[in-house]
Design a protein around this motif. Structure first.
Motif, PDB file in Angstrom:
ATOM      1  N   SER A   1       0.829  -1.208   0.000  1.00  0.00           N
ATOM      2  CA  SER A   1       0.000   0.000   0.000  1.00  0.00           C
ATOM      3  C   SER A   1       0.868   1.264   0.000  1.00  0.00           C
ATOM      4  CB  SER A   1      -0.939   0.006   1.208  1.00  0.00           C
ATOM      5  OG  SER A   1      -0.189   0.154   2.394  1.00  0.00           O
TER       6      SER A   1
ATOM      7  N   PHE B   1      -6.582  10.951   1.026  1.00  0.00           N
ATOM      8  CA  PHE B   1      -6.992  11.283  -0.344  1.00  0.00           C
ATOM      9  C   PHE B   1      -8.142  12.296  -0.298  1.00  0.00           C
ATOM     10  CE2 PHE B   1      -8.984  10.953  -4.385  1.00  0.00           C
ATOM     11  CZ  PHE B   1      -8.095  10.401  -5.281  1.00  0.00           C
TER      12      PHE B   1
ATOM     13  N   HIS C   1       2.219  19.433  -5.113  1.00  0.00           N
ATOM     14  CA  HIS C   1       2.895  18.236  -4.598  1.00  0.00           C
ATOM     15  C   HIS C   1       2.319  17.029  -5.330  1.00  0.00           C
ATOM     16  CE1 HIS C   1       4.313  15.029  -2.206  1.00  0.00           C
ATOM     17  NE2 HIS C   1       3.164  14.798  -1.595  1.00  0.00           N
TER      18      HIS C   1
ATOM     19  N   ASN D   1      -0.550  11.768  -5.982  1.00  0.00           N
ATOM     20  CA  ASN D   1      -1.391  10.834  -6.719  1.00  0.00           C
ATOM     21  C   ASN D   1      -2.028  11.604  -7.881  1.00  0.00           C
ATOM     22  OD1 ASN D   1      -3.586   9.230  -7.617  1.00  0.00           O
ATOM     23  ND2 ASN D   1      -3.643   8.187  -5.636  1.00  0.00           N
TER      24      ASN D   1
ATOM     25  N   GLY E   1       0.586  17.228   3.217  1.00  0.00           N
ATOM     26  CA  GLY E   1       1.210  15.987   3.669  1.00  0.00           C
ATOM     27  C   GLY E   1       0.976  15.741   5.135  1.00  0.00           C
TER      28      GLY E   1
HETATM   29  O1  UT7 Z   1       2.247  12.621   0.069  1.00  0.00           O
HETATM   30  C1  UT7 Z   1       1.147  13.103   0.762  1.00  0.00           C
HETATM   31  C2  UT7 Z   1       0.339  12.113   1.451  1.00  0.00           C
HETATM   32  N1  UT7 Z   1      -0.137  10.989   0.681  1.00  0.00           N
HETATM   33  C3  UT7 Z   1      -1.298  11.025   0.008  1.00  0.00           C
HETATM   34  O2  UT7 Z   1      -1.920  12.034  -0.160  1.00  0.00           O
HETATM   35  C4  UT7 Z   1      -1.823   9.706  -0.525  1.00  0.00           C
HETATM   36  C5  UT7 Z   1      -3.335   9.708  -0.573  1.00  0.00           C
HETATM   37  N2  UT7 Z   1      -3.899   8.402  -0.884  1.00  0.00           N
HETATM   38  C6  UT7 Z   1      -3.774   7.768  -2.066  1.00  0.00           C
HETATM   39  O3  UT7 Z   1      -3.102   8.232  -2.965  1.00  0.00           O
HETATM   40  C7  UT7 Z   1      -4.543   6.474  -2.283  1.00  0.00           C
HETATM   41  O4  UT7 Z   1      -5.452   6.286  -1.212  1.00  0.00           O
HETATM   42  C8  UT7 Z   1      -3.628   5.216  -2.397  1.00  0.00           C
HETATM   43  C9  UT7 Z   1      -2.877   5.248  -3.712  1.00  0.00           C
HETATM   44  C10 UT7 Z   1      -2.665   5.146  -1.247  1.00  0.00           C
HETATM   45  C11 UT7 Z   1      -4.492   3.949  -2.389  1.00  0.00           C
HETATM   46  O5  UT7 Z   1      -5.449   4.004  -3.438  1.00  0.00           O
HETATM   47  P1  UT7 Z   1      -6.984   3.677  -3.148  1.00  0.00           P
HETATM   48  O6  UT7 Z   1      -7.681   3.742  -4.438  1.00  0.00           O
HETATM   49  O7  UT7 Z   1      -7.428   4.606  -2.046  1.00  0.00           O
HETATM   50  O8  UT7 Z   1      -6.928   2.188  -2.689  1.00  0.00           O
HETATM   51  P2  UT7 Z   1      -7.414   1.555  -1.311  1.00  0.00           P
HETATM   52  O9  UT7 Z   1      -6.454   1.832  -0.244  1.00  0.00           O
HETATM   53  O10 UT7 Z   1      -8.856   1.913  -1.101  1.00  0.00           O
HETATM   54  O11 UT7 Z   1      -7.340  -0.004  -1.660  1.00  0.00           O
HETATM   55  C12 UT7 Z   1      -8.192  -0.570  -2.670  1.00  0.00           C
HETATM   56  C13 UT7 Z   1      -7.809  -2.021  -2.860  1.00  0.00           C
HETATM   57  C14 UT7 Z   1      -7.699  -2.805  -1.562  1.00  0.00           C
HETATM   58  O12 UT7 Z   1      -8.183  -4.108  -1.790  1.00  0.00           O
HETATM   59  P3  UT7 Z   1      -9.681  -4.511  -1.352  1.00  0.00           P
HETATM   60  O13 UT7 Z   1      -9.770  -4.255   0.115  1.00  0.00           O
HETATM   61  O14 UT7 Z   1     -10.595  -3.613  -2.146  1.00  0.00           O
HETATM   62  O15 UT7 Z   1      -9.764  -5.948  -1.732  1.00  0.00           O
HETATM   63  C15 UT7 Z   1      -6.213  -2.861  -1.310  1.00  0.00           C
HETATM   64  O16 UT7 Z   1      -5.841  -4.004  -0.555  1.00  0.00           O
HETATM   65  O17 UT7 Z   1      -6.530  -2.106  -3.493  1.00  0.00           O
HETATM   66  C16 UT7 Z   1      -5.671  -2.965  -2.714  1.00  0.00           C
HETATM   67  N3  UT7 Z   1      -4.316  -2.466  -2.855  1.00  0.00           N
HETATM   68  C17 UT7 Z   1      -3.489  -2.866  -3.839  1.00  0.00           C
HETATM   69  N4  UT7 Z   1      -3.654  -3.720  -4.866  1.00  0.00           N
HETATM   70  C18 UT7 Z   1      -2.626  -3.879  -5.700  1.00  0.00           C
HETATM   71  C19 UT7 Z   1      -3.680  -1.562  -2.073  1.00  0.00           C
HETATM   72  N5  UT7 Z   1      -2.432  -1.339  -2.556  1.00  0.00           N
HETATM   73  C20 UT7 Z   1      -2.297  -2.136  -3.646  1.00  0.00           C
HETATM   74  C21 UT7 Z   1      -1.256  -2.360  -4.566  1.00  0.00           C
HETATM   75  N6  UT7 Z   1      -1.460  -3.226  -5.578  1.00  0.00           N
HETATM   76  N7  UT7 Z   1      -0.074  -1.698  -4.479  1.00  0.00           N
END
Ligand code: UT7
Length: 342
Positions: A169, A238, A269, A272, A330
């Motif tokens: 993640s 997010f 920044h 995403n 952040g």
């Molecule tokens: O730098 C400043 C601070 N950071 C940010 O602002 C980051 C903000 N957040 C994000 O960019 C996004 O929330 C992420 C990129 C971190 C995650 O994307 P998301 O669309 O919010 O995914 P999610 O955490 O809701 O996970 C969706 C699914 C989960 O599976 P289930 O529960 O739906 O079965 C995760 O387990 O995607 C799964 N997942 C992955 N699958 C494949 C999480 N990471 C991965 C991965 N590859 N790397």
């Protein structure tokens, strides 16, 4: 007859506003590239998931012996060359980093020694991914107050050394790199028009590195629980980013006396690509007005804004006279923005 005295009309010299301006830009990224396909051989992920959810395709990764200062030094020397200044001309070095070489001395001091900026004061600024903006705001204020003339602000990050490479993640998001700006006074009208900085410490649990500080020193138990790795509630972060980023861009634009239509470029920044697209939609702005580099660098935290800025300036997008709004957010939670007339 009594003579009346008429005072000669006072000649008021025109006020010349001293603004802090960017005089030079430099970057450095380590040569090693790690693409999504290679990552997918290490953790349970895929190129499709990473591209669709983040927009990231590849990132640069530091060599085992490269620390933050090793990335910062070439970026700083590049920025000094671009500004046509020598290290000895610097009065101040601010290093924005969440991955310092060590807790102390400050990475800025290590950079000062290595580039030979003997006259410069030096310290680090820590506000996670907003650190670079906080450092630029500080440097700009010190220049405008006349405390310093030339300041070097560098964002340098080696997040690859900090993340848990078994945690899909987080590890798919990060990249390493450094970007630097040299700032100095300008009376041409170019320079910083407005800045704002915000924080909400109540949202600190959303993205944090629990262990390794004075609250939780590293012990075998801490290592066993993997508390020395960062943790993030990505979904909530997010949503927060999509709320605060438009608000702070609008706030800083108003403060600069401009309308959104007069802001030529937004340099955000890079956390995403989907966040940037949601922000653009919320603000009814075309995504083409946002400088986006996340596909090639990933999230480089403090280095992401100067990496994007350098590319847009030296790539010919940002031109003299343009108004640019830089925006950061952040861990902390921290967020802020700055408008510069280029
Ligand atoms: O730098 C400043 C601070 N950071 C940010 O602002 C980051 C903000 N957040 C994000 O960019 C996004 O929330 C992420 C990129 C971190 C995650 O994307 P998301 O669309 O919010 O995914 P999610 O955490 O809701 O996970 C969706 C699914 C989960 O599976 P289930 O529960 O739906 O079965 C995760 O387990 O995607 C799964 N997942 C992955 N699958 C494949 C999480 N990471 C991965 C991965 N590859 N790397």
């Amino acid at each position: 007859m009594q003579q009346t005295y008429t005072a000669p009309e006072r000649v008021v010299p025109p006020q010349t506003t001293v603004r802090a301006a960017v005089l030079g830009l430099g970057i450095y990224v380590p040569p090693r590239l790690l693409d999504n396909h290679e990552l997918a051989t290490r953790v349970d992920t895929s190129d499709e998931w990473i591209v669709e959810r983040t927009g990231i395709r590849t990132r640069h990764i530091a060599a085992p012996d490269q620390a933050a200062s090793d990335l910062a030094v070439p970026a700083c020397l590049d920025a000094l060359r671009d500004a046509n200044l020598r290290p000895a001309d610097l009065d101040l070095i601010l290093c924005a980093t969440t991955t310092p070489d060590m807790l102390f001395p400050a990475t800025a001091c290590l950079i000062q020694e290595r580039i030979g900026a003997r006259r410069a004061g030096a310290c680090d600024v820590l506000a996670a991914c907003s650190s670079f903006l906080c450092a630029m705001i500080t440097a700009a204020q010190m220049i405008e107050a006349g405390l310093v003339r030339h300041a070097l602000v560098v964002g340098a990050e080696v997040l690859s050394k900090l993340v848990d490479w078994t945690d899909r993640s987080l590890c798919v998001l990060v990249g390493d790199g450094a970007g630097a700006v040299v700032m100095g006074p300008s009376t041409s009208g170019a320079g910083v028009l407005a800045s704002v900085a915000h924080a909400d410490g109540g949202a600190g649990d959303m993205l944090k590195l629990p262990a390794g500080g004075s609250r939780m020193p590293i012990t075998e138990e801490v290592l066993a629980q993997r508390l020395h790795y960062p943790r993030m509630d990505g979904r909530t972060l997010f949503k927060l980013a999509v709320r605060v980023v438009p608000e702070v861009i609008e706030e800083v634009t108003r403060k600069a006396g401009l309308t959104l239509d007069e802001v030529t470029w937004i340099v955000p920044h890079q956390a995403n690509q989907r966040i940037l697209e949601a922000v653009a939609r919320a603000m009814h702005l075309p995504i083409e007005r946002f400088i986006c580099t996340i596909d090639r660098y990933g999230n480089t935290s403090t280095a992401s804004i100067p990496l994007a800025l350098e590319e847009a300036v030296h790539g010919g997008k940002i031109k003299k006279g343009d108004h640019i709004a830089m925006v950061g957010f952040g861990a902390g939670l921290t967020w802020g923005a700055m408008v510069i007339k280029w």
